[in-house]
Scaffold this motif. Structure first.
Motif, mmCIF file in Angstrom:
data_model
loop_
_atom_site.group_PDB
_atom_site.id
_atom_site.type_symbol
_atom_site.label_atom_id
_atom_site.label_comp_id
_atom_site.label_asym_id
_atom_site.label_seq_id
_atom_site.Cartn_x
_atom_site.Cartn_y
_atom_site.Cartn_z
ATOM 1 N N ASN A 93 0.847 -1.187 0.136
ATOM 2 C CA ASN A 93 0.187 0.054 -0.059
ATOM 3 C C ASN A 93 1.060 1.074 0.131
ATOM 4 O O ASN A 93 1.065 2.115 1.060
ATOM 5 C CB ASN A 93 -0.792 -0.089 1.263
ATOM 6 N N PHE A 94 1.405 1.531 -1.040
ATOM 7 C CA PHE A 94 2.275 2.660 -1.320
ATOM 8 C C PHE A 94 1.629 4.134 -2.115
ATOM 9 O O PHE A 94 1.041 3.439 -3.347
ATOM 10 C CB PHE A 94 3.639 2.287 -1.853
ATOM 11 N N ALA A 95 1.436 5.181 -1.736
ATOM 12 C CA ALA A 95 1.179 6.205 -2.712
ATOM 13 C C ALA A 95 1.876 6.348 -3.864
ATOM 14 O O ALA A 95 1.250 6.467 -4.973
ATOM 15 C CB ALA A 95 1.490 7.492 -1.563
ATOM 16 N N SER A 96 3.161 5.975 -4.021
ATOM 17 C CA SER A 96 4.139 6.125 -5.072
ATOM 18 C C SER A 96 5.322 5.080 -5.136
ATOM 19 O O SER A 96 5.328 4.730 -4.044
ATOM 20 C CB SER A 96 4.302 7.523 -5.564
ATOM 21 N N GLU A 99 7.781 6.988 -2.644
ATOM 22 C CA GLU A 99 7.540 6.227 -1.164
ATOM 23 C C GLU A 99 8.027 4.850 -1.185
ATOM 24 O O GLU A 99 8.699 4.631 0.001
ATOM 25 C CB GLU A 99 6.170 6.601 -0.832
ATOM 26 N N ARG A 141 11.496 12.147 -9.779
ATOM 27 C CA ARG A 141 9.863 12.384 -9.952
ATOM 28 C C ARG A 141 9.668 12.807 -11.467
ATOM 29 O O ARG A 141 10.285 13.830 -11.850
ATOM 30 C CB ARG A 141 9.168 13.264 -9.006
#
Length: 323
Positions: A93-96, A99, A141
């Motif tokens: 469960n990672f936002a990106s 992370e 990014r």
């Protein structure tokens, strides 16, 4: 091998078997612990092992650890390690991906295989400095599009699974032995052979000595005379030594005892080939006592071999395969 070896190259052997493993065609060495600098053991431990092996003709091993493997059920990959992986990473469960990379780096950046996992995740994208990416993923990014779940899977395959597998291997046999020596090319005339035995005693990798300081008014603690008492009962006193270890390479034998410990040799205790105890006792002034006075004692501990191991890269299973 002799071709690729360097002078006094360290050789560390881990063996899993049904009982304590011993060298069958090399001698077994019991170190003279008074030759080790107990104030800074890492400064001369290898030198003492090298000298002891030379005194045995260049063909001898020190047993640094011999114990049931059950006592090392969490030595390589602990339940805490497993819980962290399952709670923080397995669910994914990672936002990106940034992370995921940052968290994985913080937990596993120093583990074997982590950098390879990042390289595999980057794939064929050119112009990427992997070390810069690991150090500062945020700066990439928009330049990379890494699937966070795929990356976590690569971390598992390259970093976590090998450690899990190694822990299982450790527990696959009832007994674990660690032996160490150093050898130079000219000494590598025969490959060492090890065999499993029954009845040989366990060997702890933690050794303790007690330093007793004779205190008196007007003398600083570091200048006071002191004595050292070892686990085997040997002791010596030293005045004017301060925090310097008083013995050097030429002062006395590095090996206390040279033995043959093959499974069919000499029962539980094996055969003593050479015993330097009397000479060592004479040099230490065995039995000499400091004058009476106020005493302060402190225990010093030595972890035999000074090998702090997270991941064992090679294990030999007697009667099985070499990993």
């Amino acid at each position: 091998t002799a071709v690729a070896s360097e002078e006094d190259m360290g050789i560390l052997v881990w063996i899993l078997s049904s009982g304590r493993a011993v060298p069958s065609n090399y001698k077994h060495l019991v170190l003279n612990e008074a030759m080790i600098n107990w104030f800074n053991p890492s400064s001369n431990y290898d030198d003492v092992v090298s000298a002891a092996a030379d005194e045995a003709g260049g063909r001898g091993f020190v047993t640094e650890l011999a114990a049931p493997s059950a006592g090392y059920s969490e030595a390589v990959f602990s339940e805490s390690d497993r819980a962290i992986w399952e709670q923080e990473f397995a669910q994914g469960n990672f936002a990106s991906w940034i992370e995921a990379l940052r968290m994985a780096r913080d937990f596993y950046g120093s583990w074997d295989g982590f950098r390879e996992a990042v390289v595999d995740a980057v794939g064929n994208v050119g112009g990427i400095d992997v070390d810069d990416l690991i150090s500062d993923p945020e700066s990439f990014r928009g330049l990379l599009d890494i699937d966070a779940k795929v990356f976590v899977g690569l971390v598992y395959e390259n970093t976590i699974k090998p450690v899990e597998d190694t822990q299982e291997i450790v527990l696959s046999q009832p007994y674990l032995t660690r032996l160490y020596t150093t050898m130079s090319a000219e000494e590598m005339t025969s490959d060492p052979i090890f065999e499993s035995t029954k009845g040989k005693p366990d060997v702890s990798n933690v050794h303790t000595a007690t330093r007793i300081i004779l205190c008196s008014p007007g003398v600083f603690r570091d200048d006071a005379p002191w004595s050292m008492e070892f686990e085997d009962g040997k002791t010596f006193s030293c005045e004017g030594c301060g925090m310097s270890w008083p013995f050097g390479p030429a002062d006395m034998p590095a090996v206390g005892m040279i033995e043959e410990l093959g499974a069919d040799i000499g029962g539980e205790s094996g055969i003593v080939v050479a015993d330097n105890s009397e000479e060592i006792d004479r040099i230490l002034g065995f039995g000499a006592k400091m004058e009476e006075g106020s005493r302060k004692s402190a225990s010093l501990s030595l972890v035999s071999g000074l090998h702090l191991v997270k991941l064992m890269s090679a294990l030999m299973i007697l009667g099985g395969e070499f990993l």
